[in-house]
Design a protein around this motif. Sequence first.
Motif, PDB file in Angstrom:
ATOM      1  N   ASP A 209       0.841  -1.204   0.000  1.00  0.00           N
ATOM      2  CA  ASP A 209       0.000   0.000   0.000  1.00  0.00           C
ATOM      3  C   ASP A 209       0.873   1.250   0.000  1.00  0.00           C
ATOM      4  O   ASP A 209       0.804   2.107   0.891  1.00  0.00           O
ATOM      5  CB  ASP A 209      -0.928   0.020   1.214  1.00  0.00           C
ATOM      6  CG  ASP A 209      -1.856  -1.180   1.239  1.00  0.00           C
ATOM      7  OD1 ASP A 209      -2.296  -1.596   0.150  1.00  0.00           O
ATOM      8  OD2 ASP A 209      -2.121  -1.704   2.333  1.00  0.00           O
ATOM      9  N   THR A 210       1.704   1.376  -1.010  1.00  0.00           N
ATOM     10  CA  THR A 210       2.676   2.462  -1.039  1.00  0.00           C
ATOM     11  C   THR A 210       2.036   3.806  -1.378  1.00  0.00           C
ATOM     12  O   THR A 210       1.065   3.889  -2.133  1.00  0.00           O
ATOM     13  CB  THR A 210       3.776   2.182  -2.076  1.00  0.00           C
ATOM     14  OG1 THR A 210       3.173   1.959  -3.350  1.00  0.00           O
ATOM     15  CG2 THR A 210       4.592   0.978  -1.684  1.00  0.00           C
ATOM     16  N   LEU A 211       2.613   4.861  -0.789  1.00  0.00           N
ATOM     17  CA  LEU A 211       2.271   6.227  -1.138  1.00  0.00           C
ATOM     18  C   LEU A 211       3.298   6.684  -2.165  1.00  0.00           C
ATOM     19  O   LEU A 211       4.495   6.672  -1.901  1.00  0.00           O
ATOM     20  CB  LEU A 211       2.324   7.139   0.097  1.00  0.00           C
ATOM     21  CG  LEU A 211       2.207   8.645  -0.152  1.00  0.00           C
ATOM     22  CD1 LEU A 211       0.819   8.995  -0.683  1.00  0.00           C
ATOM     23  CD2 LEU A 211       2.496   9.428   1.124  1.00  0.00           C
ATOM     24  N   GLU A 212       2.835   7.083  -3.330  1.00  0.00           N
ATOM     25  CA  GLU A 212       3.727   7.534  -4.406  1.00  0.00           C
ATOM     26  C   GLU A 212       3.573   9.036  -4.597  1.00  0.00           C
ATOM     27  O   GLU A 212       2.459   9.540  -4.748  1.00  0.00           O
ATOM     28  CB  GLU A 212       3.401   6.809  -5.711  1.00  0.00           C
ATOM     29  CG  GLU A 212       4.241   7.287  -6.900  1.00  0.00           C
ATOM     30  CD  GLU A 212       3.826   6.610  -8.189  1.00  0.00           C
ATOM     31  OE1 GLU A 212       3.506   7.337  -9.143  1.00  0.00           O
ATOM     32  OE2 GLU A 212       3.820   5.362  -8.242  1.00  0.00           O
ATOM     33  N   VAL A 213       4.690   9.761  -4.600  1.00  0.00           N
ATOM     34  CA  VAL A 213       4.665  11.211  -4.769  1.00  0.00           C
ATOM     35  C   VAL A 213       5.691  11.597  -5.819  1.00  0.00           C
ATOM     36  O   VAL A 213       6.859  11.206  -5.738  1.00  0.00           O
ATOM     37  CB  VAL A 213       4.983  11.948  -3.452  1.00  0.00           C
ATOM     38  CG1 VAL A 213       4.929  13.450  -3.658  1.00  0.00           C
ATOM     39  CG2 VAL A 213       4.005  11.536  -2.365  1.00  0.00           C
ATOM     40  N   ALA A 214       5.267  12.347  -6.834  1.00  0.00           N
ATOM     41  CA  ALA A 214       6.174  12.851  -7.865  1.00  0.00           C
ATOM     42  C   ALA A 214       6.550  14.283  -7.530  1.00  0.00           C
ATOM     43  O   ALA A 214       5.678  15.118  -7.283  1.00  0.00           O
ATOM     44  CB  ALA A 214       5.514  12.785  -9.239  1.00  0.00           C
ATOM     45  N   VAL A 215       7.832  14.575  -7.499  1.00  0.00           N
ATOM     46  CA  VAL A 215       8.306  15.906  -7.145  1.00  0.00           C
ATOM     47  C   VAL A 215       9.263  16.405  -8.212  1.00  0.00           C
ATOM     48  O   VAL A 215       9.925  15.633  -8.890  1.00  0.00           O
ATOM     49  CB  VAL A 215       9.018  15.921  -5.772  1.00  0.00           C
ATOM     50  CG1 VAL A 215       8.059  15.540  -4.673  1.00  0.00           C
ATOM     51  CG2 VAL A 215      10.216  14.980  -5.770  1.00  0.00           C
ATOM     52  N   LYS A 216       9.335  17.729  -8.375  1.00  0.00           N
ATOM     53  CA  LYS A 216      10.243  18.353  -9.341  1.00  0.00           C
ATOM     54  C   LYS A 216      11.459  18.850  -8.605  1.00  0.00           C
ATOM     55  O   LYS A 216      11.365  19.653  -7.698  1.00  0.00           O
ATOM     56  CB  LYS A 216       9.545  19.530 -10.037  1.00  0.00           C
ATOM     57  CG  LYS A 216      10.409  20.205 -11.107  1.00  0.00           C
ATOM     58  CD  LYS A 216      10.613  19.278 -12.288  1.00  0.00           C
ATOM     59  CE  LYS A 216      11.333  19.998 -13.442  1.00  0.00           C
ATOM     60  NZ  LYS A 216      12.742  20.230 -13.181  1.00  0.00           N
ATOM     61  N   SER A 217      12.626  18.340  -8.989  1.00  0.00           N
ATOM     62  CA  SER A 217      13.872  18.702  -8.327  1.00  0.00           C
ATOM     63  C   SER A 217      14.678  19.632  -9.214  1.00  0.00           C
ATOM     64  O   SER A 217      14.671  19.513 -10.440  1.00  0.00           O
ATOM     65  CB  SER A 217      14.704  17.453  -8.017  1.00  0.00           C
ATOM     66  OG  SER A 217      15.996  17.814  -7.595  1.00  0.00           O
ATOM     67  N   ILE A 218      15.408  20.572  -8.599  1.00  0.00           N
ATOM     68  CA  ILE A 218      16.276  21.478  -9.351  1.00  0.00           C
ATOM     69  C   ILE A 218      17.432  20.732  -9.990  1.00  0.00           C
ATOM     70  O   ILE A 218      18.045  21.185 -10.941  1.00  0.00           O
ATOM     71  CB  ILE A 218      16.795  22.597  -8.419  1.00  0.00           C
ATOM     72  CG1 ILE A 218      17.388  23.737  -9.251  1.00  0.00           C
ATOM     73  CG2 ILE A 218      17.845  22.061  -7.453  1.00  0.00           C
ATOM     74  CD1 ILE A 218      17.721  24.962  -8.456  1.00  0.00           C
ATOM     75  N   MET A 219      17.742  19.537  -9.455  1.00  0.00           N
ATOM     76  CA  MET A 219      18.863  18.752  -9.970  1.00  0.00           C
ATOM     77  C   MET A 219      18.448  17.844 -11.126  1.00  0.00           C
ATOM     78  O   MET A 219      19.265  17.153 -11.695  1.00  0.00           O
ATOM     79  CB  MET A 219      19.461  17.897  -8.851  1.00  0.00           C
ATOM     80  CG  MET A 219      20.023  18.686  -7.706  1.00  0.00           C
ATOM     81  SD  MET A 219      21.501  19.598  -8.142  1.00  0.00           S
ATOM     82  CE  MET A 219      22.684  18.267  -8.179  1.00  0.00           C
ATOM     83  N   ALA A 220      17.169  17.819 -11.463  1.00  0.00           N
ATOM     84  CA  ALA A 220      16.717  16.921 -12.517  1.00  0.00           C
ATOM     85  C   ALA A 220      15.731  17.631 -13.424  1.00  0.00           C
ATOM     86  O   ALA A 220      14.968  18.488 -12.989  1.00  0.00           O
ATOM     87  CB  ALA A 220      16.055  15.680 -11.907  1.00  0.00           C
TER      88      ALA A 220
END
Length: 293
Positions: A209-220
């Motif tokens: 039951d994973t929580l998945e979060v997409a984030v925007k990184s300055i390094m990528a």
Amino acid sequence: MTLIEKTKGHLVTASVVYQPVLEYIEPVHLDELVKTFGKDHCWVIIGGEINVNAVPLQDEWIKDIVDKCVKLGIPLKMQPDLRPLVTAKRYTFYEQEPSPIRESKAIRKKNLVKKNAAISEKYETSMAESNQKLKECAPIDKLDVASSILYSEAEMIVECAKRLLAKLPDFDVIFSAETKGTPLAYEISRQSFKDCIVAHKSVKMYMNDTLEVAVKSIMAEKKKKFYLSAEEADKLNGKRVLIVDNVIGTAEALNDLEFIVEMAGGSSAGKVAVFAESEAVNNSSIICLEQLI
């Protein structure tokens, strides 16, 4: 000629392609091409027929084209199948491109080098009576950040955690993300006897039951995904969470981790790092031991 008339006044790279050359071709339009677009924005490409029954290309078919390009100073690209013919006739085998294409390739190459491997100098600092040289990296164009890897610095990790704990507000649980901030986060956990939760870059076999979060990184350039198991996310729910990293570059640097905490139902008790850039130091929610100028 109709195409030349339609494109007048527009900044374009004009290309004339002679391929496949099956007979003599007179380069009648090249003078007008250069006059209209300028020699730095023109490009001539020559090639022969390529198949098992190809008509052998003759030197006299392309001689005037090559001579005209040399005279006008137009970048000329000969397809590789012409190499034996032109070298046998004492011509140079040309592989040239217009200035705009050359310049754009040079810029892309420069940016790629800076992004992937540009280490320009070492930023030397002293912390916990230990000297450490931080690599100054350029993850994207017009941006330099200090990079610190704590995994091999056991003495520094222990001492930094001790000094940070003396400055920290009340908190219930520690939170970091794979991988650079985890050594410090675990040492703060060990000394404070508070749980430490780490956001993973991939789903582990034990996670349900994973929580998945997409984030925007300055390094990528693309969004990165982090994962928490339901059990890990539950430990953040309703808790005052201390967010930990090794270096904080900007005041917004750990907003992605704070967003994950909020998604799990927790609230930020503060953002902590060993080093922080001057912009981040001025943010009241960020606590560090050393400022990077």
